[in-house]
Design an enzyme around this catalytic site. Structure first.
Site, PDB file in Angstrom:
ATOM      1  N   CYS A  73       0.843  -1.198   0.000  1.00 25.89           N
ATOM      2  CA  CYS A  73       0.000   0.000   0.000  1.00 25.89           C
ATOM      3  C   CYS A  73       0.877   1.247   0.000  1.00 25.89           C
ATOM      4  O   CYS A  73       1.850   1.341   0.758  1.00 25.89           O
ATOM      5  CB  CYS A  73      -0.916   0.006   1.228  1.00 25.89           C
ATOM      6  SG  CYS A  73      -1.988   1.452   1.358  1.00 25.89           S
ATOM      7  N   CYS A  96      -0.393   6.450   7.024  1.00 25.46           N
ATOM      8  CA  CYS A  96      -1.688   6.152   7.637  1.00 25.46           C
ATOM      9  C   CYS A  96      -1.452   5.246   8.851  1.00 25.46           C
ATOM     10  O   CYS A  96      -0.565   4.399   8.835  1.00 25.46           O
ATOM     11  CB  CYS A  96      -2.579   5.457   6.619  1.00 25.46           C
ATOM     12  SG  CYS A  96      -3.973   4.572   7.307  1.00 25.46           S
ATOM     13  N   CYS A 118     -10.699  -9.705  22.658  1.00 25.25           N
ATOM     14  CA  CYS A 118      -9.993  -9.033  21.563  1.00 25.25           C
ATOM     15  C   CYS A 118      -8.730  -8.341  22.066  1.00 25.25           C
ATOM     16  O   CYS A 118      -8.084  -7.602  21.325  1.00 25.25           O
ATOM     17  CB  CYS A 118     -10.904  -8.024  20.862  1.00 25.25           C
ATOM     18  SG  CYS A 118     -11.576  -6.754  21.943  1.00 25.25           S
ATOM     19  N   CYS A 120      -6.854   1.672  -0.221  1.00 22.21           N
ATOM     20  CA  CYS A 120      -6.573   1.000   1.053  1.00 22.21           C
ATOM     21  C   CYS A 120      -6.675  -0.509   0.858  1.00 22.21           C
ATOM     22  O   CYS A 120      -7.659  -1.020   0.324  1.00 22.21           O
ATOM     23  CB  CYS A 120      -7.573   1.460   2.113  1.00 22.21           C
ATOM     24  SG  CYS A 120      -7.492   0.542   3.662  1.00 22.21           S
TER      25      CYS A 120
END
Length: 561
Positions: free
Chosen positions: A73, A79, A426, A172
């Site tokens: 990317c 980013c 998570c 993206c």
């Protein structure tokens, strides 16, 4: 080692979630984020704690031998969305597996004898990979802004480490391919119309966010343009009609079923619904998970990797099957009730508890759509809601927020004495902390595995099947609740850091009192306040709604809620 000094070193390993460990020439350790094992980097020291430095990455001097020749990317490193995109996927899995093992093995190892001699290697089943390694995200929240001060309009993600600068992330690699087309055409349209974005400091402007969601199975797409009301109604009507026309002309793989406009005049830099209208189609889309159907609205919680969610839920269902059928099951922290509904066909009754009332209403609606009559969903804090449920559980599923289960709620859950539990996490650091308590109280980890729900990022989902010891030979631990009240969420950011964040985002100042009130409202436990007013009748000022939303935004930024 000196604060402010710039050093160079090679990253030896990366601990969860993304903490690179570097040994300096004097033998001292430094922690640097956003790095990969084997990279040679330069970094500056920001803090020194107990002889260990915390550094900020300056530059990657030499690529790691583990990395690809080129980043897939163009936005990687600028980013802040991806950490491990330059690693081949099998290397990403190896790194995440090592991180989880480093956290959980020391917690489980002391209880090998209680598991009939089974070691951690015997119960750890590794990482189950995501069916898609790229273009897997079904939801993206893009922000309007500029890449430099007073620059041209941009639409995308925040630059790494920046509150204000935006990088336009067309192409993206982890988002669905249709999202790039929608982002690009939306940006071009509003650039041509010379429409301003909402300025966080001056509090003026129109464009705030673009929310895009797409179902992996049905291909349905929902688009929500989030704006202020700082525009004349007739002009806004013309502008939005043109926006819809541009979107409907796009040649997408999926099918746009709804285009919405949400109004948000809050000072907080967050997606806040202060009124939503339908510009085209409907205000939800349909997704399918393991042959069940779910209606998802723009702000409903739903796993961001639909195909990965199927792997996760199949694993949960596999673990639950050990408990048998015709059971009463508690699904605690149930969200929109996805897990509850997947368990329902094999259970006599499933009771879900979730603190977010909107999620509970969505769960009830989806259960009705799927023809499930044995699911009940309650809105409320788990600790308080458990006292309202008459039927006792045979099996409990725990799927708490990132910071795990509050110690008092965990003690209440343990008191049920169910034979088996499944814990879904998570955040493995929170899981490790809670496992300490569960195992000390006689619940042994029987099976553990991970599911890579978030390829290219530093996050991973973990699942643990816990079984209660059949004998009385467990360790009896006296737990002082006051000592456990400092949750992981509380320790994430200081009051000064929260105040600085709010000031930078909005230009407004907030007090310690207001922060404490909002933290308490969000369920982040505060220690006893010893600076009480002398008069029992003294009134404390209440945090205004505008500042409450700003503080909540700061708590989200620091991942405290």
């Amino acid at each position: 080692m000196k604060k402010g000094q710039v050093y160079q070193g090679i990253v030896e390993r990366v601990a969860f979630p993304n903490k690179g460990v570097i040994t300096l020439e004097d033998g001292k350790k430094a922690i640097v984020k956003n790095v990969i094992p084997g990279q040679k980097v330069s970094f500056s020291i920001n803090k020194i704690r107990k002889g260990r430095g915390e550094g900020r990455l300056q530059k990657v001097l030499d690529r790691s031998p583990l990395e690809l020749e080129e980043a897939p990317c163009a936005h990687f490193g600028v980013c802040g969305g991806c950490n491990y995109l330059t690693l081949p996927y099998e290397r990403q899995l190896e790194l995440k597996e090592r991180q989880v093992k480093d956290l959980l093995e020391p917690v489980c190892e002391p209880y090998d004898q209680q598991r009939d001699g089974k070691t951690f290697s015997d119960i750890f089943e590794g990482v189950r990979e995501s069916p898609k390694h790229l273009e897997y995200r079904n939801k993206m929240e893009f922000s309007f802004g500029d890449s430099v001060k007073d620059g041209a309009l941009c639409l995308g993600m925040h630059k790494r480490g920046s509150f204000h600068d935006i990088v336009t992330v067309s192409g993206c690699k982890i988002a669905d391919a249709d999202f790039s087309q929608i982002l690009t055409e939306t940006l071009h349209y509003f650039q041509e119309q010379e429409v301003s974005y909402y300025h966080k400091i001056r509090h003026i402007g129109y464009l705030r966010h673009l929310l895009v969601r797409k179902a992996a199975k049905t291909g349905e797409i929902l688009i929500d343009l989030v704006t202020t009301t700082q525009i004349e109604e007739r002009c806004q009507q013309r502008l939005l009609e043109g926006f819809v026309e541009v979107l409907l002309k796009l040649d997408l793989k999926g099918n746009i079923v709804g285009i919405l406009n949400t109004q948000n005049d809050s000072l907080a830099d967050a997606l806040i619904d202060q009124g939503t209208r339908v510009l085209y189609g409907k205000d939800y889309f349909q997704e399918e998970i393991l042959e069940l159907s779910f209606q998802i609205s723009p702000f409903s919680f739903f796993q961001t990797n639909s195909l990965g969610a199927e792997v996760l839920y199949k694993t949960v269902r596999e673990y639950i099957s050990d408990a048998g059928t015709d059971k009463v099951v508690y699904d605690l922290y149930s969200g929109t009730g996805t897990i509850a509904q997947i368990m329902a066909p094999a259970a006599r009754k499933v009771i879900g508890v979730e603190i977010v009332s909107e999620a509970v209403e969505a769960a009830k609606k989806n259960a009705k759509i799927n023809g499930l009559c044995n699911c009940d969903f309650l809105a409320g804090d788990v600790l308080k809601a458990l006292d309202e449920i008459q039927e006792k559980p045979d099996f409990i599923v725990l799927d708490p927020p990132r910071d795990g289960i509050h110690p008092k709620a965990l003690q209440r859950i343990i008191q049920y004495g169910v034979k088996k539990m499944v814990y879904i996490s998570c955040k493995p650091t929170s899981l490790a902390r809670d496992l300490e308590i569960l195992q000390a109280r006689g619940y042994m980890a029987e099976r553990i595995c991970c599911v890579d729900m978030f390829p290219a990022t530093a996050n991973i989902e973990s699942i643990v099947l816990l079984s209660k010891l059949k004998s009385d030979k467990h360790i009896d631990v006296e737990l002082e609740m006051d000592e456990l009240d400092l949750t992981a969420a509380e320790s994430k950011a200081t009051y000064e850091e929260i105040k600085d964040y709010v000031l930078k985002q909005s230009g407004l100042k907030v007090s310690n009192l207001y922060i404490a009130q909002v933290k308490q409202k969000c369920g982040i436990i505060e220690r006893a306040n010893y600076n009480l007013p002398k008069s029992e009748n003294s009134r404390q000022p209440k945090c205004p709604l505008e500042k409450e939303l700003l503080i909540e935004d700061a708590l989200r930024h620091f991942k405290m809620i």
